[in-house]
Scaffold this active site. Structure first.
Site, short mmCIF file in Angstrom:
data_model
loop_
_atom_site.label_atom_id
_atom_site.label_comp_id
_atom_site.label_asym_id
_atom_site.label_seq_id
_atom_site.Cartn_x
_atom_site.Cartn_y
_atom_site.Cartn_z
N ILE A 12 5.17 56.59 66.44
CA ILE A 12 5.00 55.63 67.90
C ILE A 12 6.80 55.47 68.23
O ILE A 12 6.78 55.83 69.45
CB ILE A 12 4.28 54.43 67.80
N ASP A 31 16.01 51.27 62.00
CA ASP A 31 15.06 51.94 60.97
C ASP A 31 15.54 51.97 59.51
O ASP A 31 16.80 52.39 59.57
CB ASP A 31 14.61 53.27 61.59
N TYR A 139 -4.19 43.37 56.71
CA TYR A 139 -3.38 44.20 57.79
C TYR A 139 -3.88 43.46 59.13
O TYR A 139 -3.11 43.09 59.88
CB TYR A 139 -3.62 45.49 57.78
N LYS A 143 -1.64 40.99 61.50
CA LYS A 143 -1.21 41.38 63.03
C LYS A 143 -1.78 40.02 63.71
O LYS A 143 -1.04 39.93 64.63
CB LYS A 143 -2.08 42.56 63.18
N ASN A 168 -6.22 54.04 68.04
CA ASN A 168 -6.04 55.19 67.17
C ASN A 168 -5.16 56.27 67.96
O ASN A 168 -5.82 57.25 68.69
CB ASN A 168 -7.38 55.87 66.74
N ILE A 183 -6.47 62.71 63.40
CA ILE A 183 -6.52 63.97 64.12
C ILE A 183 -5.28 64.52 63.49
O ILE A 183 -5.27 65.88 63.20
CB ILE A 183 -6.22 63.59 65.60
N ILE A 198 -13.84 63.87 55.26
CA ILE A 198 -14.34 62.85 55.98
C ILE A 198 -15.02 61.73 55.04
O ILE A 198 -15.77 62.18 54.13
CB ILE A 198 -15.33 63.37 56.95
N ARG A 206 -14.56 55.88 66.77
CA ARG A 206 -13.17 55.62 67.09
C ARG A 206 -12.64 55.73 68.39
O ARG A 206 -13.30 56.71 68.91
CB ARG A 206 -12.17 56.15 65.99
N ARG A 268 -15.36 54.13 52.96
CA ARG A 268 -14.54 53.05 52.58
C ARG A 268 -14.72 51.70 53.29
O ARG A 268 -15.24 51.68 54.46
CB ARG A 268 -13.12 53.43 52.98
N1 LIG Z 1 -0.23 54.76 63.93
C1 LIG Z 1 -1.53 54.23 64.13
O1 LIG Z 1 -2.52 54.50 64.05
C2 LIG Z 1 -1.36 52.70 64.66
C3 LIG Z 1 -2.29 51.98 65.17
C4 LIG Z 1 -2.25 50.70 65.50
C5 LIG Z 1 -1.00 49.99 65.40
N2 LIG Z 1 -0.04 50.63 64.69
C6 LIG Z 1 1.30 50.17 64.61
O2 LIG Z 1 2.39 50.64 65.05
C7 LIG Z 1 3.60 50.50 64.64
C8 LIG Z 1 4.23 51.90 64.26
O3 LIG Z 1 3.30 52.57 63.64
P1 LIG Z 1 3.60 54.31 63.52
O4 LIG Z 1 2.17 54.73 63.16
O5 LIG Z 1 4.68 54.84 64.31
O6 LIG Z 1 4.23 54.17 61.94
P2 LIG Z 1 5.37 54.86 61.30
O7 LIG Z 1 5.30 54.72 59.73
O8 LIG Z 1 5.39 56.41 61.72
O9 LIG Z 1 6.79 54.21 61.84
C9 LIG Z 1 7.21 53.17 61.20
C10 LIG Z 1 8.60 53.15 61.30
O10 LIG Z 1 8.96 51.88 60.75
C11 LIG Z 1 9.98 52.18 59.89
N3 LIG Z 1 10.05 50.81 58.82
C12 LIG Z 1 8.95 50.34 58.19
N4 LIG Z 1 9.17 49.22 57.51
C13 LIG Z 1 10.40 49.07 57.57
C14 LIG Z 1 11.50 48.08 57.15
N5 LIG Z 1 11.12 47.33 56.36
N6 LIG Z 1 12.82 48.23 57.71
C15 LIG Z 1 13.15 49.06 58.73
N7 LIG Z 1 12.25 50.03 58.98
C16 LIG Z 1 10.97 49.92 58.70
C17 LIG Z 1 9.72 53.25 58.91
O11 LIG Z 1 10.81 53.91 58.35
C18 LIG Z 1 9.30 54.14 60.18
O12 LIG Z 1 9.99 54.89 60.75
C19 LIG Z 1 3.18 49.52 63.19
O13 LIG Z 1 3.44 48.32 63.49
C20 LIG Z 1 1.64 50.09 63.02
O14 LIG Z 1 0.96 49.08 62.44
C21 LIG Z 1 -0.08 51.98 64.39
#
Ligand SMILES: NC(=O)c1ccc[n+]([C@@H]2O[C@H](COP(=O)([O-])OP(=O)(O)OC[C@H]3O[C@@H](n4cnc5c(N)ncnc54)[C@H](O)[C@@H]3O)[C@@H](O)[C@H]2O)c1
Length: 311
Positions: A12, A31, A139, A143, A168, A183, A198, A206, A268
C-alpha cells in the site's frame, strides 16, 4: 505538503508514495527494507530504520506535515499466536510515534486500520462505522486500541488524525507469496500453473478494493479537515460490495481463462463469514468513491503479475 510514509516500501505504501509524488507532495519513506519489486524512487527521501527504534522515529518525524502510518508487525491470521508481541510492538510503538507527532506539530496522522477485522462477526451487512467492534483476532484489537489512542491524543493534545478502516485491497505490488491478499496469491498460483487453495467452502464474503482507489482515499483523508466541518475521523474504506471466494474465482477465470484448478481445505477460525463495508461516510466527508470494478482491477493485477515472470 511534506509526507512521512512509515512502511512506504510495502504494497500500500509504495502505491501511496507514487500518488503523493504525482500530486506534487514531498515524500520521506521510513521502512526497514526496500520495496521487493521496485527500485528506490530518486525523488523520495529514503530512510532505513525500524519503527520500534524511538530515536529513528523521532528523527523521521521532523519537519513533516502528514504522517501515514502503515507499518505493522502482525497479520490477522498470525496475531492470535502471540498477542503479547502484537500489543508490545504495535500499540506501544505507535503511542511513541504519536508523542513525537505532538512534539513536532504534525498536521495530520493517517492510520491504516482494518475494516476486515475490527468489527468481528457482523450483525448486519454492509457494516457501518457505528457497528459494534468485537474483533476475533488480536490484530483487530490492536488496530482498535490504536484508533482509541489517536482519539486520546486528539483530546489531550489536539493532534489531528484520520483512521481508514480498510477492507481487502488488491492490485499492483501485492506480493503473490504473502500470507494474505487472496487476489494476489491466487493470481500468483495461476501464473505458476499451480492450483488455487481456498480455506473453507469458498462462501466467505469479502469486500475487494483496487489499490489505486485505496490510496486515493488515503490522500483524501490527509486533505480532509474534520474540525472545519465538525465531521468524523474514522472511515470505512472499501468498494462497498461483497463477493464470495467462489465468485472471485469466477471473476478471475473471466480474465485469465477457464483453466483454473481450485482446492478446498479446512476453514480458519480467524475468518469472519461476511465482511462488506458501508462506505457512505467516506463518500460524504472525504469526497471520494472507488471507481475500478473488480473485473478491471483483476485485469490490471494479472497484467502486473505476468510482468514478474514468476517461476
Ligand atoms: N494488505 C491488506 O490486506 C490490508 C488490509 C487492511 C489494513 N492493512 C494495513 O495496511 C498497512 C500496510 O499494509 P501492506 O499490505 O502494505 O503491508 P506490507 O507488508 O506490504 O507493507 C508494510 C511495510 O511496512 C514495513 N515495516 C513493517 N514493520 C516495520 C518496522 N518495524 N519498521 C519499519 N518498517 C516496517 C515493511 O518493511 C513493509 O515495507 C498495515 O498497517 C496493514 O495492517 C492492510
Amino acid at each position: 505538503m511534506k509526507a512521512l510514509v512509515i512502511g512506504g516500501n510495502g504494497f500500500i505504501g509504495y502505491n501511496l508514495v507514487n500518488l503523493l509524488l504525482k500530486e506534487n507532495h514531498q515524500v520521506r519513506i521510513f521502512d526497514r527494507y526496500p520495496n521487493r519489486f521496485m527500485p528506490p524512487l530518486a525523488e523520495v527521501e529514503n530512510v532505513t530504520g525500524d519503527f520500534s527504534n524511538h530515536g529513528e522515529i523521532a528523527e523521521a518525524v521532523r519537519d513533516v506535515d502528514w504522517v501515514f502510518h502503515l507499518a505493522y508487525t502482525t497479520l490477522p491470521q498470525t496475531s492470535n499466536d502471540d498477542p503479547v508481541y502484537d500489543i508490545r510492538s504495535n500499540i506501544a510503538d505507535t503511542v511513541q510515534l504519536l508523542q513525537e507527532c505532538v512534539k513536532n506539530k504534525v498536521k495530520k496522522v493517517v492510520f491504516i486500520s482494518s475494516g476486515g477485522t475490527i468489527y468481528g462477526v457482523p450483525q448486519s451487512a454492509p457494516i457501518s462505522e457505528d457497528h459494534p467492534t468485537d474483533p476475533i483476532c488480536s490484530y483487530g484489537i490492536t488496530k482498535l486500541a490504536i484508533e482509541k489512542y489517536l482519539h486520546l491524543f486528539h483530546w489531550l493534545h489536539g493532534l489531528e488524525y484520520v483512521c481508514a478502516r480498510l477492507s481487502n485491497p488488491y492490485g499492483e505490488l501485492q506480493n503473490p507469496d504473502a500470507k494474505q491478499g487472496a487476489i494476489g496469491v491466487f493470481l500468483g498460483q495461476i501464473a505458476r500453473h499451480q492450483p488455487i487453495t481456498i480455506w473453507g467452502d469458498g462462501n466467505v464474503v469479502r469486500d475487494y478494493i483496487y489499490i489505486g482507489d485505496t490510496v486515493k482515499a488515503l490522500l483524501c483523508a490527509a486533505q480532509y479537515d474534520p474540525a472545519a466541518v465538525n465531521g468524523p475521523r474514522v472511515f470505512n474504506v472499501g468498494f462497498g460490495e461483497g463477493h464470495t471466494l467462489n465468485q472471485l474465482v469466477d471473476a478471475i477465470k473471466v480474465v485469465v481463462g477457464p483453466q483454473v484448478e481450485v482446492r478446498y481445505t479446512e476453514s480458519r477460525p480467524v475468518d469472519v463469514p461476511v465482511n462488506v463495508l458501508d462506505i457512505s461516510r467516506a463518500k460524504k466527508y472525504l469526497g471520494w468513491q472507488p471507481e475500478v470494478t473488480l473485473e478491471d482491477g483483476i485485469g490490471k493485477s494479472w497484467q502486473w503479475i505476468n510482468s514478474l515472470q514468476l517461476k
